[in-house]
Design an enzyme around this catalytic site. Sequence first.
Site, short mmCIF file in Angstrom:
data_model
loop_
_atom_site.label_atom_id
_atom_site.label_comp_id
_atom_site.label_asym_id
_atom_site.label_seq_id
_atom_site.Cartn_x
_atom_site.Cartn_y
_atom_site.Cartn_z
N LYS A 282 18.43 -30.71 -19.94
CA LYS A 282 19.77 -30.62 -20.50
C LYS A 282 20.23 -32.00 -20.97
O LYS A 282 19.76 -33.02 -20.46
CB LYS A 282 20.75 -30.14 -19.42
CG LYS A 282 20.64 -28.67 -19.05
CD LYS A 282 21.64 -28.31 -17.95
CE LYS A 282 21.53 -26.85 -17.55
NZ LYS A 282 21.90 -25.90 -18.62
N ARG A 356 17.47 -16.47 -14.33
CA ARG A 356 16.87 -15.13 -14.41
C ARG A 356 15.52 -15.09 -13.70
O ARG A 356 15.11 -14.06 -13.18
CB ARG A 356 16.77 -14.71 -15.89
CG ARG A 356 15.94 -15.60 -16.76
CD ARG A 356 16.26 -15.47 -18.26
NE ARG A 356 17.54 -16.10 -18.60
CZ ARG A 356 18.09 -16.07 -19.80
NH1 ARG A 356 17.50 -15.43 -20.79
NH2 ARG A 356 19.24 -16.68 -20.03
N1 BES Z 1 23.05 -22.73 -15.46
C1 BES Z 1 22.89 -22.53 -16.85
C2 BES Z 1 24.05 -21.76 -17.49
C3 BES Z 1 25.36 -22.47 -17.49
C4 BES Z 1 25.73 -23.24 -18.56
C5 BES Z 1 26.24 -22.32 -16.43
C6 BES Z 1 26.96 -23.87 -18.57
C7 BES Z 1 27.48 -22.94 -16.45
C8 BES Z 1 27.83 -23.71 -17.52
C9 BES Z 1 21.62 -21.73 -17.13
O1 BES Z 1 20.57 -21.95 -16.26
C10 BES Z 1 21.14 -22.14 -18.48
O2 BES Z 1 20.84 -23.27 -18.65
N2 BES Z 1 21.12 -21.18 -19.40
C11 BES Z 1 20.69 -21.44 -20.72
C12 BES Z 1 19.83 -20.27 -21.16
C13 BES Z 1 19.10 -20.52 -22.45
C14 BES Z 1 18.08 -21.63 -22.26
C15 BES Z 1 18.42 -19.23 -22.86
C16 BES Z 1 21.93 -21.56 -21.61
O3 BES Z 1 22.92 -20.88 -21.37
O4 BES Z 1 21.90 -22.38 -22.51
ZN ZN Z 2 19.37 -23.59 -16.74
#
Ligand code: BES
Ligand code: ZN
Length: 504
Positions: A282, A356
């Site tokens: 990230k 997931r």
């Molecule tokens: N934990 C994150 C989702 C999230 C983002 C929670 C912002 C709270 C605030 C999750 O693991 C994630 O990174 N999801 C990705 C999925 C994508 C790579 C398909 C996302 O939402 O960008």
């Molecule tokens: Zn994530």
Amino acid sequence: MDIRVSAGDIAAAQADVIIVNLFEGVTSPGGATGAVDRALDGTISRLIALGDIRGRSGEVTTIHTDGKMPAPRVIVAGLGKSEAFDIDAVRNLSANLVRSLRKPAIKDVATVVHGAGIGALDLAACAQAIVEGAVLGAYRFQRHKAATLRDDDRHELVSLTIVEHDATRVSTIEAAVARGRSMADATNTARDLANEPSNHLTPTMLADRARAIAAGANLEIEVLEREDMESKGMGSLLSVAKGSAQPPKLIRISYKGRGGEGYDVALVGKGITFDTGGISIKPAANMDAMKADMTGAASVIAAMGAIAALGPKVDVVAIAPCTENMPGGNATKPGDVVTAMNGRTIEILNTDAEGRLVLADAICYAKELGARNIVDVATLTGAVTHALGDVAYAIMTNNDELASRVEVAASAAGEKTWRLPMFKEYDDFVKSDVADQKNTGTGGRGAGTIVGAKFLEPFAGDTPWVHLDIAGVDMSSSEKGWVSKGATGYSVRALINVAAGFAS
Ligand code: BES
Ligand code: ZN
Ligand code: ZN
């Protein structure tokens, strides 16, 4: 905060402040407010006539009683228009009032059951909402700043007494107070877990905190270690843990209120104690927020404490797959293929879609344990924030009846939910060229929140299942009504209601 119920005249209550209320448009107050007005020789009526008290929602008027009553102060809380006043407003009012009373001079508060008079709301629901609001509104997370706290920061109310004129209603109020207390305490427990930074809450420490919660509530707990996960074939969950120096933990807490076979419902919560994204790392900005990527786990663990306290005749299991998501030398790489507990293979195209992956094995485990219904709760996608903001969380399901139960349960908790569709056209989004499925959607096709649910759907299979994506609501930058700054505890009270709803 000690919460009590007493029968009698609110005007005679011994407290640092007495709280009564006024609906907008009322010119001559009745009930408890009328009694206090008479004790004050008509001060409240005069302030209404002057236009200084209007009963507007959020209006707070403090009156000094100058020896006319045992309590030195009266607060008249505006409730707004009676037709717009509901249980959610009661809960939020109570939270806001408790927050406004954060000063050393105020230790003991007496209040009436707002809304149950001319508001005509259900007495028990009102009393429960007042207690929930008070306990949730009083919450602050200050563990790591003890040295710099000021007096107001340290201040806590000593007691809240609900005074009821009609003694025949006291037992109803007492039962509601106990319910509200358990539900709000559980919510604050979840907040405490989620607010803890990741170095103070590794999967190991989270398992230890869960053990303490289970011990306090007399609940059975089991913590699966890496080797246990390996022997169960939880390759999906383990693939997320590979990049971290911290060992993963899969926490199971069981409550057998009915004592039957299996479980009426499994509550499954995502427990990523820190989500860096892994190799699909990230950006630096706001990455600290990912210390709270375990609010699903916190919710299901904390909910069990309240379920045990309330004692419904229902069998419930909480399952929390917990790990860090780190880009270590052994980490899973994009393109890797792993096998989940049910034998399905998964192509991991983005290691940041890890929630997931841990839920897939946890859902399989719930089925192995004999869960007849599964509700999972997770901060799964950033996309849900775009869809619903911080106002509501998303519900997706393979079973309308279970989804309706969850919607009713959430609504009773004052939590807004919104159903997203699971059209079969979305199935393609998780089809993989090389494995049974992939963990992300095809770039640019959108529907990120639904794709998360579509990934999970085959793991639930025929078992009725609801997926809650709480990523938009689990954290808040400000205090408002029952919602606290930092972790909000969204879904905890909804899950308790879901479990209680299965009671036979
Ligand atoms: N934990 C994150 C989702 C999230 C983002 C929670 C912002 C709270 C605030 C999750 O693991 C994630 O990174 N999801 C990705 C999925 C994508 C790579 C398909 C996302 O939402 O960008
Ligand atoms: Zn994530
Ligand atoms: Zn995550």
